[in-house]
Design an enzyme around this catalytic site. Structure first.
Site, PDB file in Angstrom:
ATOM      1  N   ALA A 144      32.822  75.272   5.014  1.00  0.00           N
ATOM      2  CA  ALA A 144      31.395  74.986   5.027  1.00  0.00           C
ATOM      3  C   ALA A 144      31.083  73.680   5.726  1.00  0.00           C
ATOM      4  O   ALA A 144      30.023  73.522   6.320  1.00  0.00           O
ATOM      5  CB  ALA A 144      30.874  74.943   3.604  1.00  0.00           C
ATOM      6  N   ASP A 149      17.579  61.195  51.857  1.00  0.00           N
ATOM      7  CA  ASP A 149      17.208  61.329  53.262  1.00  0.00           C
ATOM      8  C   ASP A 149      15.719  61.066  53.358  1.00  0.00           C
ATOM      9  O   ASP A 149      15.000  61.204  52.374  1.00  0.00           O
ATOM     10  CB  ASP A 149      17.399  62.791  53.720  1.00  0.00           C
ATOM     11  CG  ASP A 149      18.836  63.080  54.005  1.00  0.00           C
ATOM     12  OD1 ASP A 149      19.580  62.142  54.274  1.00  0.00           O
ATOM     13  OD2 ASP A 149      19.200  64.279  53.972  1.00  0.00           O
ATOM     14  N   ASN A 201      24.814  76.641   5.880  1.00  0.00           N
ATOM     15  CA  ASN A 201      25.207  76.364   7.270  1.00  0.00           C
ATOM     16  C   ASN A 201      24.650  77.372   8.256  1.00  0.00           C
ATOM     17  O   ASN A 201      24.235  77.023   9.343  1.00  0.00           O
ATOM     18  CB  ASN A 201      26.726  76.370   7.395  1.00  0.00           C
ATOM     19  CG  ASN A 201      27.308  75.081   6.899  1.00  0.00           C
ATOM     20  OD1 ASN A 201      26.577  74.252   6.365  1.00  0.00           O
ATOM     21  ND2 ASN A 201      28.590  74.901   7.060  1.00  0.00           N
ATOM     22  N   ASP A 210      20.745  75.878   8.474  1.00  0.00           N
ATOM     23  CA  ASP A 210      21.019  75.028   9.629  1.00  0.00           C
ATOM     24  C   ASP A 210      20.958  75.799  10.940  1.00  0.00           C
ATOM     25  O   ASP A 210      20.458  75.318  11.931  1.00  0.00           O
ATOM     26  CB  ASP A 210      22.421  74.432   9.516  1.00  0.00           C
ATOM     27  CG  ASP A 210      22.365  73.032   8.960  1.00  0.00           C
ATOM     28  OD1 ASP A 210      21.279  72.627   8.556  1.00  0.00           O
ATOM     29  OD2 ASP A 210      23.409  72.368   8.976  1.00  0.00           O
TER      30      ASP A 210
END
Ligand code: ATP
Length: 880
Positions: free
Chosen positions: A286, A332, A704, A708
């Site tokens: 985890a 240039d 997770n 998340d």
């Protein structure tokens, strides 16, 4: 048939070709049907199933699968019949892999769409007309037109050539360019390098011009025969991506160590060994930021896509990162800082006779322009009375002036047919053509006045020098025109034989106005700590006048010429490089010296280029930018980025985007690691305090992947922050965690840890919160789970901007808010629905517990807001 052993006529008839008119549409279609497209067979892509199994061999996934096996074993060994946990771990592995594959697939698709924009083209004659086509559509029998800088995209037999030199090291290993010869008679055992009358796919024209008949395409080309060896389809990873992969592994190891520690403590505290085992393993898994690499790839892909929309096509992914660090742009002038709409404004012939072409034309001026027009290679198209002139802009200006005064280039050419030429190149800064003139011959040379000066032996040369300077100060580009009459046809068409003893005819002064957006872009770059340096083939006075107008230089001392540069040693250049803003009359070779000198001073240099000889400088610079419109294939091949509009301002936009990608990646790291690190702290501290495990494996995995992962994916689409171009460039060696990122992550993780542990403690130990829900480990875990999940989801709003969340317009990234709501919805649902509660080891909790969980999850936002309030940066909202 072996084309190199045959005559041009034999090849033409074998392939049913026509040198002058090319193939007809019908023939092309027929040939595509028979021969297929001019491309190599593609390497088979990894199938979806393969990708899936591949993702299972990932280090973190292996740990996860081991956890699933152990979970299964505990279920069997303890005979409690709970197989859900192992099932859930596996389900999460699958969801995670699928999400990763889908997101990675999206990123890949975006990047490969860009690859298509990088497609090669070829110039051919078809249906009697010159056309630029996708190189994949070439067929045997096509008439290829070649010029300096063309990339050869099929094998072909040369029919006509003028000074045609070709670099074919990709096939022969010989890096020295070879002079080609259409008359060469091939022999039986000629190797590829010996066949002077052939061109092979993969080589490039470095000089001269020519025509050739395509003899083989696709897999039938010599390159195609060895294509199998070249078919490596490796995806590019940026240095940062590689470092983050490393970081991911390192965090996995830290997590494993934490797991071992937790296991050890659990043992000491007499917890059942199997329970400890599963907690430890799940912690290890985890705590790993599974989604980090995918989110970084998405952020990069999104940045690259945005850049493409703004005319900057990234050819090499690592350039995105380097762009953010660029602090010098060497550009240039012609066409990049200026409009490339060169127009003739003045013509001088002798004495004081300067003609302002806007006011009227004289016969003398017309004569100079007409002679100069003969010495050009532009193509005039006069469709619907709309004059279009394709080719070198300097030459186009001359021919336009002629055509607008009722003469035509075609007429002139008929009268004075061309019999030979020495092409223009930026090193020589001149060109010569030889024509028949009645019974005699005339060679016409045109070029930069100061370069031609020693070659003029007749005419008013001293006065011309004065006029040249005067024109220059008015920002005019000056082309000198001279000629020599030859009684007999010149035998040698070389610079030594023809470019001498010339009669000066006149000077042509032309203007190319600056692009309106250049000045603002230069000012914007300056504010962002980026110096603009003008490198031009033009005269120092002309260049200086334009540089001043654009705000590139203030004093004349900042400009030097190529000749002065060549006299300087590298040390002298290093001493002055920071004070020089304009390099005039430079050759492409000088560009490398300028890049290297800047790099020695620690600068990260972006450099523009278009010609063949610019390729080494483009490679040497940190971000080589090739011109999409005027650039040669060779320059594009050597570049990291192609500017489809040839515009300087596009480079500055790309730098802003590069910085924002970098910023986005730092946000993703902050977002993900804050949560992952807090998970390690929470579990370790709870175990040390003897409170028991605050989470189960599946709860952590859920946080997770859902809390998340979902908002994290949307974080990649975050637009650049205001003020990104008010900061200095990102130092080249700066670590991704620099400028306090670790501190921020540490602080966030600490706040998460405290609030989650409080939530856990209240749920697990505090009495009287609710009459019906007495404290228990499960209630503690449920509250802890909700606090961590909610606060992690909300954290995405903290990291998305350095400004207060109340000052950020949610509409700038709608998917972020949608993903966050989705994640909150799913989290709440699984905590409320009895079936999912059971699956995730959650229990029903009282209203008071809910209120406590929600209030606690708001704490991190309040803390971050207070910090932001103290540090609110002052930015100019205009400079986004
Ligand atoms: P920049 O380097 O600013 O983009 P450029 O690429 O046009 O400018 P070059 O092409 O190297 O610069 O041209 C250098 C000089 O050569 C010009 O100043 C001009 O005097 C001369 N020149 C340019 N084009 C031609 C041409 N077709 N024939 C003869 N001389 C030319």
């Amino acid at each position: 048939m072996e084309p190199y052993k045959e005559t041009v006529d034999a090849v033409v008839s074998e392939y049913d070709a026509s040198l002058d008119d090319g193939l007809t549409e019908r023939k092309v279609e027929e040939k595509i049907k028979n021969n297929g497209k001019n491309k190599f067979d593609e390497a088979s892509k990894e199938s979806l199933a393969k990708k899936f199994f591949h993702s299972l061999t990932d280090f973190t996934t292996i740990i996860l699968l081991v956890a699933a096996v152990i979970s299964l074993y505990t279920a069997i060994a303890t005979d409690h019949g709970d197989y859900f946990e192992s099932f859930l771990i596996i389900a999460i592995v699958v969801i995670n892999s699928v999400l990763a594959i889908v997101q990675e697939g999206n990123a890949e698709k975006a990047l490969s769409a860009l690859q298509d924009m990088n497609k090669q083209t070829a110039t051919v004659i078809r249906n009697g007309k010159q056309e630029e086509i996708d190189a994949e559509d070439l067929v045997p029998g096509d008439t290829l037109l070649l010029e300096s800088g063309s990339m050869i995209t099929a094998d072909a037999r040369i029919a006509e050539a003028s000074q045609l030199r070709v670099e074919e090291s990709a096939l022969t290993g010989e890096s020295e360019p070879v002079m080609k010869d259409p008359e060469y008679q091939g022999e039986e055992d000629d190797s590829l390098g010996d066949r002077l009358n052939m061109l092979y796919k993969g080589s490039t024209v470095v000089n001269g011009r020519g025509k050739a008949i395509v003899t083989a395409t696709g897999m039938k080309t010599e390159m195609g025969k060895i294509a199998g060896l070249l078919n490596s389809d490796e995806t590019q990873k940026t240095p940062l991506q590689k470092r983050l992969n490393q970081l991911g592994k390192r965090i996995s190891l830290i997590a494993l160590a934490a797991a071992a520690f937790v296991f050890f403590i659990g043992q000491m505290q007499g917890e059942p060994m199997l329970d400890m085992f599963i907690t430890a393993i799940s912690l290890a898994v985890a705590a790993v930021p599974e989604t980090l690499t995918v989110i970084v790839t998405l952020t990069l892909a999104f940045g690259v896509q945005k850049m493409a929309q703004k005319n900057a096509i990234i050819r090499r992914l690592p350039a995105v990162e380097t762009l953010g660090s660029a602090n010098v742009i060497c550009s240039d002038k012609t066409g990049t800082l200026t409009q490339n709409k060169m127009r003739v404004r003045r013509v001088w012939t002798h004495g004081d006779s300067v003609v302002d072409t806007e006011e009227g034309m004289t016969d003398e001026a017309m004569e100079v322009l007409s002679i100069a027009a003969l010495c050009t290679d532009v193509i005039v198209e006069n469709d619907d009375n709309e004059l279009e002139i394709k080719g070198n802009p300097t030459e186009a200006a001359i021919v336009r002036a002629v055509e607008e005064n009722y003469h035509t280039k075609a007429e002139l050419e008929e009268k004075y047919p061309r019999i030979g030429e020495i092409p223009f190149d930026s090193d020589r800064k001149m060109m010569t053509t030889v024509h028949k003139r009645g019974k005699k011959f005339i060679s016409i040379t045109k070029g930069a006045f100061d370069v031609l000066y020693p070659k003029f032996h007749y005419g008013d040369v001293d006065q011309a020098a004065i006029v040249n300077d005067r024109f220059g100060k008015k920002a005019l580009r000056v082309i000198a025109v001279g000629y020599a009459i030859h009684e007999e046809e010149p035998k040698e068409i070389t610079s030594e034989a023809l470019e001498k003893n010339l009669r000066l005819m006149g000077l042509i002064g032309m203007i190319d106005p600056p692009r309106p957006e250049s000045k603002a872009a230069i000012a914007r770059a300056k504010k962002a700590g980026i110096k603009t340096v003008m490198i031009t083939g033009d005269h120092v006075v002309t260049a200086g006048a334009i540089a001043k107008e654009l705000g590139i230089m203030k004093s004349r001392k900042e400009a030097i010429s190529g000749a002065q540069l060549q006299k300087m040693t590298d040390e002298e250049l290093d001493d002055r490089v920071k004070d020089l803003s304009v390099y005039a009359r430079v050759t492409p070779e000088d560009k490398i010296r300028i890049v290297k000198s800047w790099q020695r001073s620690g600068a990260v240099v972006a450099m523009t280029g278009d010609g063949v000889n610019d390729a080494p400088a483009l490679k040497a610079s940190d971000v080589g930018c090739a011109m999409g419109i005027t650039g040669t294939d060779v320059a594009k091949g050597a570049a990291d980025m192609v500017l489809t509009d040839d515009n300087f301002a596009t480079i500055v936009d790309a730098v802003a985007r590069g910085r924002s990608v970098y910023q986005g990646i730092r946000k993703a790291i902050n977002f993900l690691l804050s949560c992952n690190i807090s998970e390690i702290f929470i579990v370790v501290i709870a175990m040390l305090l003897g409170w028991g495990a605050p989470f189960t494996a599946v709860q952590l995995l859920f946080v997770n992947v859902v809390a998340d992962g979902l908002p994290g994916f949307a974080l990649g689409r975050e637009p650049a922050e205001a003020g990104i171009m008010d900061e200095k460039p990102i130092p080249r060696d700066e670590g991704i965690f620099a400028r306090g990122l670790w501190k921020k992550i540490g602080l966030n993780a600490a706040v998460f840890t405290v609030v989650t542990l409080i939530g856990f403690y209240i749920g697990a130990f505090v009495e009287h919160i609710s009459y019906f829900t007495p404290p228990s480990l499960e209630v503690g875990q449920t509250v802890a789970f909700l606090v961590l999940a909610y606060s992690s989801i909300l954290h995405v709003f903290n990291v998305r901007s350095s400004k207060s969340i109340f000052k950020v317009d949610l509409a700038t990234n709608k998917s972020l808010a949608q993903m966050a709501w989705l994640a909150i919805g799913i989290t709440t649902a699984i905590a409320l629905i009895p079936q999912t509660q059971e699956l995730f080891y959650l229990v029903p909790i009282s209203m008071n517990h809910w209120i406590i969980a929600i209030l606690l999850s708001l704490v991190p936002i309040i803390v971050t807001e207070l910090i932001k309030f103290h540090k609110a940066p002052e930015v100019d909202p205009e400079n986004i």
